[in-house]
Design a protein around this motif. Structure first.
Motif, short mmCIF file in Angstrom:
data_model
loop_
_atom_site.label_atom_id
_atom_site.label_comp_id
_atom_site.label_asym_id
_atom_site.label_seq_id
_atom_site.Cartn_x
_atom_site.Cartn_y
_atom_site.Cartn_z
N VAL A 79 5.25 6.92 1.39
CA VAL A 79 5.33 5.85 2.40
C VAL A 79 4.76 4.55 1.83
O VAL A 79 3.64 4.52 1.33
CB VAL A 79 4.56 6.27 3.67
CG1 VAL A 79 4.67 5.19 4.73
CG2 VAL A 79 5.07 7.59 4.20
N ASP A 80 5.58 3.49 1.93
CA ASP A 80 5.15 2.15 1.49
C ASP A 80 5.05 1.24 2.70
O ASP A 80 5.94 1.24 3.54
CB ASP A 80 6.23 1.51 0.60
CG ASP A 80 6.30 2.14 -0.77
OD1 ASP A 80 5.32 2.78 -1.16
OD2 ASP A 80 7.36 2.01 -1.41
N VAL A 81 3.98 0.46 2.76
CA VAL A 81 3.93 -0.59 3.78
C VAL A 81 3.39 -1.86 3.13
O VAL A 81 2.81 -1.82 2.05
CB VAL A 81 3.02 -0.21 4.98
CG1 VAL A 81 3.61 0.92 5.79
CG2 VAL A 81 1.61 0.10 4.53
N VAL A 118 0.88 -1.18 0.00
CA VAL A 118 0.00 0.00 0.00
C VAL A 118 0.91 1.22 0.00
O VAL A 118 1.80 1.33 0.84
CB VAL A 118 -0.91 0.03 1.26
CG1 VAL A 118 -1.69 1.34 1.31
CG2 VAL A 118 -1.87 -1.14 1.24
N ARG A 119 0.70 2.09 -0.97
CA ARG A 119 1.55 3.29 -1.05
C ARG A 119 0.69 4.52 -0.82
O ARG A 119 -0.34 4.70 -1.46
CB ARG A 119 2.23 3.35 -2.41
CG ARG A 119 3.13 4.58 -2.57
CD ARG A 119 3.87 4.54 -3.88
NE ARG A 119 4.86 3.46 -3.89
CZ ARG A 119 5.50 3.07 -4.99
NH1 ARG A 119 5.24 3.63 -6.14
NH2 ARG A 119 6.38 2.11 -4.93
N GLU A 120 1.17 5.34 0.09
CA GLU A 120 0.47 6.61 0.34
C GLU A 120 1.54 7.69 0.35
O GLU A 120 2.36 7.75 1.27
CB GLU A 120 -0.27 6.55 1.68
CG GLU A 120 -1.39 7.56 1.76
CD GLU A 120 -2.21 7.38 3.04
OE1 GLU A 120 -3.11 6.53 3.07
OE2 GLU A 120 -1.91 8.08 4.01
#
Lengths: 261, 434
Positions: free
Chosen positions: B336-338, B331-333
């Motif tokens: 920031v990637d998680v 998930v990229r926002e």
């Protein structure tokens, strides 16, 4: 040495590093601090949103996972005082007595760092002597003085290693006869110190073209468990420590300049 | 120029001494035999003539075997010495049997109370039950026996020191000759002093036993080298232990995993050949140093065990890589990637190539606008074997896919190739894919 510090990562090297640090801390009777890479940051917040879990839950889950992962790898931490820290090892405030177990060669030269290579315990290949290479400077003497507690705890003999140039006009085939006066003096002082401290010791003198290869080969031949070196302050480029670190499959303990001074 | 002392310490010098000894023996024995009329001494003189040819063969064997290895003979020519040993062992065995037979016959003739049996035996085997001796004969045999034993010792010591098996084998044969001469001497002295000529036979029988034992040992030593028999499981175990104790060695090559046998040992003549393959992930320069150190240890061990010469061929190769491709739901926002809890909520997939559990290449693919079916097709086309996701409190991809199969949205054949794995962390940096 009051603390042994290392960092955790999910690769095979990271696992061996933690295993080695655990064994070292156990032998030295020191506290083990394991740095975990996740702190409270934007990634944690985003994951909490996406996964529908609280940040605390996420961190607890991760810690539980690490514990079970290390157990799966056969790393027993029951006899060691372990503290997990959510921070980067690089941001830690170090004490001169700290010993860092790391695979990262770029760790500050002022710190005492043990590079475990691919080993997962101090005597994984059987018990063997510790080797301190020496030259004509005072570094080896400082290294020996700083490492005395560790040497005594390990209970293994120390091998003093030196490579010498061939003296012109000297017919002797014995490398010892080719040593210069300054190197003799250092060897005599090392032996005297070891003798005074009640440590078993030996010497290994040879004539080789490349010092770093000579150190590594001699250490392998003698079944050395740990190479102990210090950085000479006056070396500009091509430190033997760096060259040995590049070549040695044997764990290397590099005494930090702060400790030696 | 080679100093005389060094020459006589070497194989050629010793063989020169052997030849001089045999020339002396032949000359003296034939001369004394002629003047005294002793058939035995004359016969022994002719036997020593054959020994001269054998000594010359040893010299020739040593000369050929000493030639260095080359492209045509990569392990050298030292097996010739083993072949020589094989022949010497065979003939020594025959000689031992012959001596044993004659001794048994001699004892039988001496002890048999039946006169007719003695006569028949003497006629058939042309053996004199009580031969005629004199003190000249005794003296010649004594000197000859002493010479044989001294020179044989010299041959054996020099042969072992210089690694020439043919010299050792010939030395053993000379020693057997010497022992036999002592047995004969016992008979001669017994006859001259007490009229006990039979004394020779029990001694000869014992010497024959020693000859057969020596022959057996020489023969099988040569045979083992010719057939390239392993030097022994116990030695191989020690060598394997030495290798495994060397830092940097992952393991000794396993035929099942690495496709080749880890350790082979055999002998070429007196030289032990060690072929060892190690698995090590150290850089080339380090493996070179490791090989040298291990060779020193192995040679030292073999020397301790009495193998004076050894050649080693140590190879290293890295742990065989089994490259795998896995994908992480991301998930990229912003920046920031998680790791995402499932493929449905993911905005990207990170396709990672792994070797030894370490990612050496990754690439992000934007899947934001793709349907679930398209996402699955993408993973299949990219040959992804496993999808990794961080466990959430809601549902994971596996649960979702099972529900889709139950609802008939997707066929089970289209999902069963994919493994769903739990990522241990939500942070790509921790997982080494940042």
């Amino acid at each position: 040495m009051k603390r042994v510090l290392t960092s955790f990562s999910y690769d095979p090297q990271g696992c061996k590093r933690v295993a080695y640090a655990t064994d070292l801390a156990k032998r030295l009777g020191r506290k083990l601090i394991i740095f975990l890479p996740n702190g409270v940051d934007k990634r944690l917040t985003l994951t909490a949103q996406v996964c529908g879990r609280s940040e605390f839950e996420l961190l607890t889950f991760e810690l539980q996972y690490i514990h079970s992962y290390l157990r799966q790898q056969g790393i027993v931490m029951e006899d060691v005082v372990v503290e997990f820290k959510r921070d980067s090892l690089g941001r830690c405030v170090f004490k001169t007595s700290d010993m860092i177990v790391s695979h990262d060669f770029s760790v500050s030269q002022s710190l005492t760092v043990l590079f475990p290579r691919n080993e997962s315990s101090v005597f994984a290949r059987g018990e063997g002597p510790l080797m301190i290479p020496f030259g004509v400077g005072p570094t080896a003497l400082q290294v020996l003085s700083s490492c005395l507690p560790l040497i005594k705890i390990f209970g293994q003999p120390v091998l003093f290693y030196h490579t010498t140039w061939e003296k012109k006009g000297m017919s002797s085939s014995q490398p010892r006869d080719h040593m210069c006066r300054a190197a003799y003096d250092v060897l005599a002082q090392l032996c005297a110190k070891a003798h005074a401290e009640g440590i078993a010791y030996g010497e290994y003198i040879e004539k080789v073209s490349f010092v770093e290869s000579g150190i590594v080969r001699a250490a392998l031949e003698q079944g050395v468990s740990l190479l102990i070196m210090g950085r000479a302050k006056d070396v500009g480029r091509g430190s033997y420590v760096d060259q040995v670190l590049e070549r040695s499959p044997i764990p290397v303990l590099v005494m930090g300049s702060k400790v030696l001074s | 120029m080679m100093p005389i002392k060094s020459f006589f310490r070497g194989p050629y010098g010793v063989m020169a001494i052997v030849l001089v000894m045999y020339f002396l023996k032949v000359t003296v024995k034939l001369t004394v035999g002629y003047y005294t009329g002793s058939q035995m001494i004359t016969g022994d003189g002719w036997h020593n003539t054959a020994d001269i040819f054998e000594a010359l063969m040893v010299v020739a064997t040593v000369m050929v075997a000493s030639r260095p290895s080359d492209g045509s003979y990569p392990f050298g020519r030292k097996n010739l010495e083993s072949l020589f040993g094989l022949v010497v062992g065979f003939f020594l065995f025959l000689m031992g049997l012959s001596v044993a037979g004659k001794s048994v016959l001699g004892i039988t003739l001496s002890l048999s109370p039946l006169l007719s049996w003695k006569t028949i035996a003497q006629q058939y085997f042309q053996t004199e039950a009580v031969p005629e001796y004199n003190w000249w004969v005794a003296l010649i045999i004594l000197v000859s026996a002493i010479l044989s034993l001294v020179v044989s010792r010299l041959q054996i010591v020099t042969g072992k020191r210089s690694g020439h098996e043919s010299l050792v084998a010939d030395g053993e044969e000379t020693a057997s000759d010497g022992r036999l001469e002592f047995a004969v001497l016992a008979g001669v002295v017994g006859q001259l002093l007490f009229g006990w000529s039979w004394l020779e036979y029990p001694f000869s029988l014992f010497v024959a036993y020693l000859m057969i034992c020596t022959a057996w040992e020489i023969f099988w030593k040569g045979m083992d080298a010719v057939l390239q028999k392993s030097i022994g499981a116990e030695h191989e175990k020690v060598m394997k232990d030495l290798a495994l104790r060397l830092h940097g060695v992952v393991r000794i090559s396993d035929p099942l995993i690495d496709g080749s046998v880890g350790l082979k040992t055999f002998r070429v003549g007196p030289t032990v050949i060690v072929i060892l393959k190690l698995i090590s992930d150290e850089p080339l320069e380090t493996t070179y140093v490791m090989k040298r150190a291990l060779a020193t240890k192995i040679v030292a061990y073999l020397r301790e065990q009495g193998f004076m010469d050894a050649k080693y061929y140590i190879r290293t190769s890295p742990t065989p890589a089994l490259p795998t491709r896995v994908a992480y739901s991301i998930v990229r926002e912003g920046a920031v990637d998680v790791i995402a809890p499932n493929l449905i909520d993911a905005t990207h997939v990170r396709i990672c190539d792994l070797e030894h559990g370490v990612c050496y290449r990754w690439k992000d693919v934007d899947i934001g606008s793709m349907s679930l079916s398209e996402r699955m097709t993408l993973l299949r086309e990219k040959h992804v074997s496993a999808l990794c996701e961080f466990p959430s409190s809601t549902y994971g991809t596996a649960t979702y896919l099972v529900k889709c199969v139950q609802d008939g949205i997707i066929l089970i054949e289209n999902i069963q190739w994919l493994q769903i794995q739990e990522a241990p962390s939500f942070n790509p940096k921790v997982l080494g894919i940042d």
